[in-house]
Design a protein around this motif. Structure first.
Motif, PDB file in Angstrom:
ATOM      1  N   TYR A  82       0.892  -1.168   0.016  1.00  0.00           N
ATOM      2  CA  TYR A  82       0.023   0.036   0.042  1.00  0.00           C
ATOM      3  C   TYR A  82       0.801   1.226   0.105  1.00  0.00           C
ATOM      4  O   TYR A  82       1.609   1.684   1.319  1.00  0.00           O
TER       5      TYR A  82
ATOM      6  N   LEU B  33       0.379   4.502   2.468  1.00  0.00           N
ATOM      7  CA  LEU B  33       0.544   4.445   3.966  1.00  0.00           C
ATOM      8  C   LEU B  33       2.042   4.816   4.000  1.00  0.00           C
ATOM      9  O   LEU B  33       2.806   4.417   3.226  1.00  0.00           O
TER      10      LEU B  33
ATOM     11  N   LEU C 230       5.778   3.067   8.791  1.00  0.00           N
ATOM     12  CA  LEU C 230       5.318   2.912  10.096  1.00  0.00           C
ATOM     13  C   LEU C 230       3.955   2.339  10.328  1.00  0.00           C
ATOM     14  O   LEU C 230       3.627   1.607  11.006  1.00  0.00           O
ATOM     15  N   GLU C 231       2.960   2.918   9.462  1.00  0.00           N
ATOM     16  CA  GLU C 231       1.589   2.679   9.527  1.00  0.00           C
ATOM     17  C   GLU C 231       1.357   1.261   8.849  1.00  0.00           C
ATOM     18  O   GLU C 231       0.389   0.604   9.407  1.00  0.00           O
ATOM     19  N   TYR C 232       2.301   0.923   7.938  1.00  0.00           N
ATOM     20  CA  TYR C 232       2.177  -0.533   7.412  1.00  0.00           C
ATOM     21  C   TYR C 232       2.519  -1.584   8.363  1.00  0.00           C
ATOM     22  O   TYR C 232       1.911  -2.400   8.720  1.00  0.00           O
TER      23      TYR C 232
ATOM     24  N   ASN D 260       2.756  -1.188  11.878  1.00  0.00           N
ATOM     25  CA  ASN D 260       1.522  -1.265  12.807  1.00  0.00           C
ATOM     26  C   ASN D 260       0.430  -1.952  12.374  1.00  0.00           C
ATOM     27  O   ASN D 260      -0.325  -2.789  13.205  1.00  0.00           O
ATOM     28  N   PHE D 261       0.083  -1.787  11.143  1.00  0.00           N
ATOM     29  CA  PHE D 261      -1.113  -2.616  10.495  1.00  0.00           C
ATOM     30  C   PHE D 261      -0.836  -4.134  10.413  1.00  0.00           C
ATOM     31  O   PHE D 261      -1.671  -4.791  11.202  1.00  0.00           O
ATOM     32  N   ILE D 262       0.103  -4.497  10.234  1.00  0.00           N
ATOM     33  CA  ILE D 262       0.525  -6.063   9.966  1.00  0.00           C
ATOM     34  C   ILE D 262       0.690  -6.607  11.597  1.00  0.00           C
ATOM     35  O   ILE D 262       0.116  -7.515  12.133  1.00  0.00           O
TER      36      ILE D 262
ATOM     37  N   ASP E 193      -0.956  -5.395  14.384  1.00  0.00           N
ATOM     38  CA  ASP E 193      -2.480  -5.313  14.868  1.00  0.00           C
ATOM     39  C   ASP E 193      -2.992  -6.693  14.082  1.00  0.00           C
ATOM     40  O   ASP E 193      -3.659  -7.342  15.165  1.00  0.00           O
ATOM     41  N   VAL E 194      -2.842  -6.919  12.915  1.00  0.00           N
ATOM     42  CA  VAL E 194      -3.571  -8.239  12.604  1.00  0.00           C
ATOM     43  C   VAL E 194      -3.114  -9.476  12.925  1.00  0.00           C
ATOM     44  O   VAL E 194      -3.965 -10.353  13.268  1.00  0.00           O
ATOM     45  N   PHE E 195      -1.595  -9.358  13.205  1.00  0.00           N
ATOM     46  CA  PHE E 195      -1.043 -10.782  13.824  1.00  0.00           C
ATOM     47  C   PHE E 195      -1.133 -10.558  15.242  1.00  0.00           C
ATOM     48  O   PHE E 195      -0.231 -11.580  15.800  1.00  0.00           O
ATOM     49  N   LEU E 196      -1.704  -9.807  15.924  1.00  0.00           N
ATOM     50  CA  LEU E 196      -1.768  -9.581  17.165  1.00  0.00           C
ATOM     51  C   LEU E 196      -0.632  -9.323  18.133  1.00  0.00           C
ATOM     52  O   LEU E 196      -0.400 -10.115  19.041  1.00  0.00           O
TER      53      LEU E 196
ATOM     54  N   ARG F 190       5.832  -5.277  19.685  1.00  0.00           N
ATOM     55  CA  ARG F 190       6.265  -4.581  18.231  1.00  0.00           C
ATOM     56  C   ARG F 190       6.816  -3.419  18.258  1.00  0.00           C
ATOM     57  O   ARG F 190       7.695  -3.188  17.369  1.00  0.00           O
TER      58      ARG F 190
END
Lengths: 543, 237
Positions: B87, B90, B93-95, B97-99, B101-104, B110
């Protein structure tokens, strides 16, 4: 072959390649897709034919039947101008092929001319849905002379040139003078939307029929006024309509030549501006400098806060959408065009509210505008397509198809929600309707927007267009049209049910309750239905 | 551990991109997957990470069958594709953080992982910039960082050395060795035979969708020939 024609040929080949990469039967597949497009669009065209045939019948006794031609020309050119701005922005400055084209020994006017021709071809398809039925009505009803048919074809071919050239004349300076700015994408989106707003303001505000005769300038003409039906046209638009309505061939030809000359002049002006500014504006879109900050600033406190996976998906969807100018412009224009027209119309023409006795109609029309905004806006019907080559990111995540689609639905619903606010404000502030009516319209409209948005999601999930390098191809496609058809079917079913109840003697409050429940139930059914294709289709989608 | 059991995949035209592939990659192993262009390497990898569905056969990741429980399998994998499409709108850092979040991945874990990887790959200064301004190599390094965030059991890399500068390439090899030293599994495709020769515990060679050789370097070079010679001979057939 001259470079311009070589480029033109390549661009058309690329645009017409509608099947997935590597698949065979290219021309057959293209023909099938075009056939499906024609089939899906035919109810709209036939419906418009019937509507304008009726309008012609109403206007003919007063000798005002030529008003339908003004409607066709003004309507068609308005569509091209409104959407042309972002089509051109997308084609000239945000297309994935620019890094390949800019290093080639092509003149700016070759690139601009070829891309303009491609956009023009697309515009013929867009405007034909409105213009062709009206031109047919006028011709079939026998109002024109023998020269009508060839001239109608000529006017149709020239029709999109003028608004596209105007769009280009707006865009080239905008791109050139924002190229060096750090926030250039924001300026460009705001600048383009401002141009749209100015056009709408002129169209609906300055040309208010109650005040127009004393206020219009020499570049405008109000024509064909009958029973409050008034269509104001810029002079070239009036010339095009006059050419078709003329009773003598020489007069018709003269008006057409005037119309064509202005269109060609603006086109040449656009190409001259392209020669001066295109490269400098386009080059500003690449190789962005890195705005490096200090380590403490970049990795400072609060940077690593965590969210739930669903919230993370929603934030990602929203950020990507609102930071991609082509998506933002398309989403905003498509979603807000009707609510904004409704607002301006409510203020200037009293569309929104006809008094306490008409509260039921007020709520229905306003709610209809909200539901239609959800169906006409492309946000839901392109939600999967917009992933494009990045689909691998979504697919490799440990999240179900249902979760992925839910995040997309949240973003898709933000737009009708904002449209609902505009409509409610139009009712209260511009039309002077009671807050209670506006609130009812808002609730009913949002209830209807829910199934409409989900229908768009399901359509895009079943047949996404993931093979694109130009974001415009992601957001402008067949699925948007299908979603619009689905919305019309939804509204038609709701209207049929309400009509039946009205015949059985159910009152206004009961009808509104029925519509609200009908939309909620449709939303629930589609929400349930969305889960199955999400789980089945998402794993097998390939970019 | 990764297991391929008679895995098959065909495309529209009926051509078998992967044909009855059977392979086992053990924990702690660096496994190189070699083959000429169009041999079926990327198709195999895409099936492994859940981007493509096999027509037949089964794939297991640390005991989880990918078709039976795809989400559990995906949680065990860190993946970097051959094309670093990501993406662009983005920031880096946003990318990440997104990954995360999704991988908990929790906030503290992180923060440690992202800070370490960004520093290692010299990406910290650019982390706040939008990815559209990144070079090919920077995108590759960002995706590597994202793949490592949740400390996956299995690391799957498709042509990971392409686009990396020598320092980053060296660093990646160290990360690969570290990952397998901690008991993780590494499965990667490459065209660079030297890398495979120096780094891999075992390699497999695939051609026209079929596995044509598999073993340790010593086993493949039994008669003293170089890996390049073996590769050329096998893939010419």
């Amino acid at each position: 072959m001259r470079p311009f024609f070589a480029l033109l040929k390549m661009l058309f080949k690329q645009a017409l390649r509608l099947g997935p990469a590597g698949s065979g039967g290219g021309s057959r597949r293209t023909a099938l897709v075009l056939l499906a497009l024609a089939t899906a669009g035919s109810p709209l065209v036939l419906g418009l034919y019937a509507v304008f045939n009726q309008v012609y019948t109403l206007l003919a006794p007063a000798g005002e039947q030529a008003a339908v031609l003004t409607m066709a020309v003004v309507g068609g050119q308005s569509i091209v101008l409104l959407f042309g701005l972002y089509y051109l922005l997308s084609a000239f400055y945000y297309a994935g092929d620019l890094p390949l084209l800019l290093p080639l020994p092509l003149r700016p006017r070759d690139i601009v001319g070829a891309k303009l021709a491609l956009v023009l071809a697309g515009e013929y398809l867009t405007v034909s849905a409105l213009v062709v039925p009206i031109f047919l009505v006028y011709g079939v009803r026998g109002a024109g002379g023998w020269w009508y048919w060839p001239l109608a074809l000529a006017v149709f071919l020239v029709l999109p040139v003028l608004p596209l050239a105007v769009s280009a004349v707006i865009i080239f300076p905008l791109m050139r003078f924002t190229a060096g700015s750090k926030n250039r994408e924001l300026f460009r989106v705001v600048g383009s939307l401002l141009a749209v707003a100015v056009y709408l303001a002129v169209r609906f505000s300055v040309l208010s029929p109650r005040e127009a005769p004393g206020r219009v300038g020499p570049w405008l003409r109000i024509g064909h006024t009958l029973s409050g039906l008034s269509w104001a046209a810029f002079l070239p638009q009036a010339w095009a309509a006059d050419a078709l309505a003329a009773t003598a061939p020489v007069r018709a030809l003269a008006y057409f030549l005037l119309f064509a000359a202005v269109s060609v002049f603006l086109l040449v002006l656009a190409l001259v501006l392209a020669g001066k500014w295109f490269f400098r504006g386009a080059a500003g879109g690449y190789g962005a400098g890195l705005g490096r900050g200090g380590r403490e600033k970049i990795l400072g406190r609060g940077v690593f806060g965590s969210r739930s996976p669903l919230a993370a998906l929603v934030f990602k969807e929203t950020r990507v959408f609102f930071r991609t100018p082509v998506f933002v412009m398309n989403g905003l224009i498509s979603t807000f065009i009707f609510p904004v027209m409704y607002f301006i119309g409510s203020r200037n023409r009293g569309w929104g509210y006809a008094g306490p006795g008409a509260w039921f109609t007020t709520v229905l029309v306003a709610a209809g505008v909200i539901v239609f905004a959800a169906g006409f806006g492309p946000v839901s019907a392109t939600a999967v397509s917009r992933e494009g080559k990045m689909l691998w990111v979504s697919k490799h995540l440990p999240l179900s198809g249902r979760e992925q689609m839910t995040a997309k639905l949240v973003l898709a619903l933000l737009f009708p929600l904002a449209a609902a606010v505009v409509v409610a404000l139009a009712l209260v502030l511009a039309a002077g309707a009671p807050v209670r009516d506006a609130f009812q319209a808002l609730l009913l409209g949002l209830a209807g927007a829910w199934p409409a948005a989900q229908a768009g999601l399901i359509i895009d999930l079943l047949h996404p267009n993931l093979d694109w390098s130009d974001p415009q191809r992601a957001i402008k496609g067949f699925n948007g049209l299908l979603a619009l058809v689905a919305t019309v079917v939804l509204l038609g079913a709701a209207a049929a049910g309400a009509g039946l109840l009205a015949v059985l003697g159910v009152g206004a409050v009961g009808l509104l309750a029925f519509l609200f429940l009908f939309f909620l139930l449709s939303g629930l059914v589609l929400f349930h239905a969305l889960g199955r294709p999400a789980e089945r289709r998402y794993p097998v989608l390939e970019a | 551990m990764i297991g391929f059991d008679r895995v098959t995949k065909s495309y529209d035209g009926g051509v078998r991109a992967v044909d009855e592939l059977t392979l086992t990659i053990h924990p702690g192993e660096i496994f190189g997957f070699l083959g000429p262009n169009g041999a079926g390497k990327t198709t195999t990898i895409k099936m492994l990470v859940g981007l493509l569905r096999p027509d037949g056969g089964r794939i297991t990741v640390s005991g989880v069958e990918t078709l039976q429980d795809p989400l559990a399998a995906k949680r065990k994998i860190g993946y970097v594709p051959d094309q670093p499409e990501v993406y662009e709108k983005l920031t880096g850092l946003e990318y990440l953080n997104f990954i995360a979040d999704v991988f908990l991945v929790g906030a503290d874990a992180r923060a440690r992982a992202i800070t370490r990887c960004l520093d290692q790959f010299e990406l910290t200064d650019a982390a706040g910039d939008r990815i559209q301004s990144y070079s090919h190599g920077m995108r590759q390094k960002l995706l590597l960082t994202a793949a490592l965030l949740h400390d996956p059991e299995v690391l799957v890399l498709d042509e990971p050395m392409v686009g990396l500068d020598p320092r980053s390439s060296h660093l990646l090899k160290e990360i690969m060795r570290e990952h397998c030293g901690r008991g993780g599994t590494l499965f990667f495709s490459t065209h660079v035979l030297e890398v495979a020769e120096k780094l891999c515990d075992r390699v497999a060679i695939i051609n026209r969708g079929r596995l044509i050789a598999c073993g340790t370097m010593e086993e493949l070079r039994a008669d003293g020939r170089s890996l390049e010679t073996i590769f050329l001979e096998l893939t010419e057939k």
